[in-house]
Design a protein around this motif. Sequence first.
Motif, mmCIF file in Angstrom:
data_model
loop_
_atom_site.group_PDB
_atom_site.id
_atom_site.type_symbol
_atom_site.label_atom_id
_atom_site.label_comp_id
_atom_site.label_asym_id
_atom_site.label_seq_id
_atom_site.Cartn_x
_atom_site.Cartn_y
_atom_site.Cartn_z
ATOM 1 N N TYR A 3 0.802 -1.220 0.000
ATOM 2 C CA TYR A 3 0.000 0.000 0.000
ATOM 3 C C TYR A 3 0.838 1.275 0.000
ATOM 4 C CZ TYR A 3 0.073 1.209 5.040
ATOM 5 O OH TYR A 3 0.437 1.588 6.294
ATOM 6 N N VAL A 39 -8.567 9.835 -5.111
ATOM 7 C CA VAL A 39 -9.583 8.968 -4.496
ATOM 8 C C VAL A 39 -9.451 7.548 -5.028
ATOM 9 C CG1 VAL A 39 -12.066 8.531 -4.329
ATOM 10 C CG2 VAL A 39 -11.174 10.825 -3.961
ATOM 11 N N TRP A 40 -9.146 7.400 -6.315
ATOM 12 C CA TRP A 40 -8.943 6.069 -6.890
ATOM 13 C C TRP A 40 -7.796 5.347 -6.189
ATOM 14 C CZ3 TRP A 40 -10.687 2.051 -9.148
ATOM 15 C CH2 TRP A 40 -9.829 1.127 -9.730
ATOM 16 N N TYR A 41 -6.662 6.023 -6.033
ATOM 17 C CA TYR A 41 -5.520 5.399 -5.370
ATOM 18 C C TYR A 41 -5.808 5.140 -3.889
ATOM 19 C CZ TYR A 41 -2.387 5.693 -9.360
ATOM 20 O OH TYR A 41 -1.794 5.501 -10.567
ATOM 21 N N THR A 98 -8.669 4.338 -2.732
ATOM 22 C CA THR A 98 -9.510 3.139 -2.741
ATOM 23 C C THR A 98 -8.638 1.887 -2.757
ATOM 24 O OG1 THR A 98 -11.223 4.334 -3.926
ATOM 25 C CG2 THR A 98 -11.359 1.946 -3.961
ATOM 26 N N GLY A 125 -7.222 1.435 0.629
ATOM 27 C CA GLY A 125 -8.241 0.898 1.533
ATOM 28 C C GLY A 125 -8.468 -0.586 1.349
ATOM 29 N N ILE A 126 -8.475 -1.037 0.104
ATOM 30 C CA ILE A 126 -8.672 -2.468 -0.161
ATOM 31 C C ILE A 126 -7.494 -3.277 0.394
ATOM 32 C CG2 ILE A 126 -8.743 -4.196 -2.008
ATOM 33 C CD1 ILE A 126 -10.381 -2.128 -3.627
ATOM 34 N N TRP A 171 -7.799 -3.350 4.140
ATOM 35 C CA TRP A 171 -8.864 -4.264 4.540
ATOM 36 C C TRP A 171 -8.383 -5.711 4.441
ATOM 37 C CZ3 TRP A 171 -11.041 -7.859 1.183
ATOM 38 C CH2 TRP A 171 -12.081 -8.614 1.732
#
Length: 146
Positions: A86, A113-115, A117, A120-121, A124
């Motif tokens: 990440y 925001v795309w990066y 996301t 975040g994935i 997670w």
Amino acid sequence: MRCLLLRRARKHLGRRGVFLLIVGIGQMCWGAGMVFDPPSTAGLRLLTDRCPLSTWAWLWITAGAVACAAAFLRIGRDWAGFLTAYAPPAVWAFAYAAAALSGDYSRGGFVAVWYLTIVGIIMWASGVPEYSVPPTPRRPRKGTAP
């Protein structure tokens, strides 16, 4: 024979390892694409002022290689793979957000925001336990009760 090898590899990797392997291969391909056919540096001036784009591309490749290597480690020892997976998208998100806020790149906010996301994935997935589904309960055996 090939299916047996694939099943053994899948069992050895587990869910977290498969995720790290997919992310690692993707990041290495993304970095290689920047090395062999450099994209536009629009929105990346914050990064390219410090190092050339090819250096940042090698960050993606190195992070992907570490994620791939960490995929084969046991759970709990694979943290380095998630950490390095990440890092590049987080750096890119920061650069694009800075470009959007400064007005240098109007699309930068959307790309950031795309990066984020992706970050975040990955975060997670790093918290997902390997075997979160409880085993199926066994039926009681027939016989005499004590």
